[in-house]
Design an enzyme around this catalytic site. Structure first.
Site, short mmCIF file in Angstrom:
data_model
loop_
_atom_site.label_atom_id
_atom_site.label_comp_id
_atom_site.label_asym_id
_atom_site.label_seq_id
_atom_site.Cartn_x
_atom_site.Cartn_y
_atom_site.Cartn_z
CB ALA A 10 -0.93 0.01 1.21
CB THR A 11 3.96 2.28 1.60
OG1 THR A 11 4.76 1.10 1.40
CG2 THR A 11 3.26 2.18 2.94
CG MET A 14 1.54 0.20 -9.42
SD MET A 14 0.32 0.86 -10.60
CE MET A 14 -0.77 -0.57 -10.76
N GLY A 75 -0.79 -7.86 -9.15
CA GLY A 75 -0.25 -6.86 -10.06
C GLY A 75 1.26 -6.78 -10.00
CB SER A 77 6.52 -7.44 -12.76
OG SER A 77 5.72 -6.52 -13.45
CG ASN A 105 0.32 -2.81 -18.41
OD1 ASN A 105 -0.50 -1.97 -18.08
ND2 ASN A 105 1.49 -2.49 -18.94
CG HIS A 133 8.92 -0.62 -17.55
ND1 HIS A 133 9.01 -1.50 -18.62
CD2 HIS A 133 7.62 -0.62 -17.16
CE1 HIS A 133 7.80 -2.01 -18.85
NE2 HIS A 133 6.96 -1.49 -17.99
CG HIS A 134 9.89 3.31 -13.33
ND1 HIS A 134 10.41 2.79 -12.17
CD2 HIS A 134 8.70 2.69 -13.53
CE1 HIS A 134 9.58 1.91 -11.66
NE2 HIS A 134 8.52 1.82 -12.48
CE LYS A 137 8.66 -3.74 -15.03
NZ LYS A 137 7.70 -4.08 -13.96
#
Length: 250
Positions: A10-11, A14, A75, A77, A105, A133-134, A137
């Site tokens: 949660a932190t 996403m 969610g 990867s 995704n 990606h950033h 990741k």
């Protein structure tokens, strides 16, 4: 009916996005928001678990949800086809197990791009994937790229086509082979997410490209997955399973 959602991770970016969406929705309620220090028992009692954590933490979260009879939307990867087979086995062997939905995704556009690539794959013998990606990741290739390559390989096999032409596979710079298709990964500051599928044939090339410009592109997919998970069954891979695009065996 209100769906109580436990968000693992949660932190993170996403996780924060999902939490905002849940709190703003009339039919969703935040049951718990877990960070890396929270016990997995905090998931208990939820109607759905959303896992948006880290590849190293995801397996324990999914297994806890399955054994606890809680549907889970994954969610995170890093889930290969072989690892997902293990979860399918766990679901079959666990009394009261509920659905597990792996979502590489949450972007509707990305899912459609993968669908278009799978459709085109049987018509071209030369195919490569470039995903970017950033810099933060941690996994590569991305789950989206793996899913895209696997579906293209399945489409070719179903049509009786041979594996794609991937010469010089001994050269690491030519990309990692996924389902026989070279996949190249970039991790760079300034990017969010991009994927290009390049298909080559006699006298022509085709590119199927998708760019994620904002995390808002994930919102519709997250809400769709959370709302459908309580009624889903078994193990499925890809948001396309909920969009009824008819991709793949799972």
């Amino acid at each position: 009916m209100t769906i109580r959602v436990a968000v693992a991770g949660a932190t993170g970016k996403m996780g924060q996005l999902a939490t905002r969406l849940i709190e703003a929705a009339d039919d969703l309620e935040l049951h718990a928001g877990l960070d890396s220090r929270a016990p997995l028992t905090a998931l208990d009692g939820a109607d759905v678990v959303l896992d948006v954590t880290h590849p190293a933490a995801s397996a324990a979260i999914v297994e806890h949800a399955v054994r606890g009879g809680i549907p889970v939307v994954v969610g995170t990867s890093g889930w290969s086809a072989d690892r997902i087979v293990g979860i399918e086995r766990l679901v079959r062997d666990t009394e009261g197990a509920r659905a597990v939905l792996f979502v590489p995704n949450f972007s509707i556009g990305s899912v459609l791009g993968t669908a278009f690539a799978a459709l085109a794959a049987r018509f071209f013998d030369s195919i490569e994937v470039v995903e970017a990606h950033h810099a933060g990741k941690v996994d590569s290739p991305s789950g989206t790229a793996v899913r895209t390559a696997e579906l293209m390989g399945e489409a070719r096999a179903a049509a009786g086509e041979p594996p794609v032409a991937a010469p010089h596979v001994d050269q690491r710079a030519r990309g990692q082979l996924v389902a026989g298709i070279p996949v190249h990964s970039l991790r760079m500051t300034g990017l969010l997410a991009e994927q290009r599928v390049l298909l080559g044939g006699d006298g022509e090339t085709l590119q199927i490209s998708h760019s994620t410009l904002s995390s808002s592109s994930y919102e519709a997919g997250i809400l769709l997955a959370l709302r459908r998970a309580p009624e889903a069954e078994g193990v499925s891979v890809g948001l396309d399973a909920l969009l009824e695009l008819g991709l793949g065996a799972r």
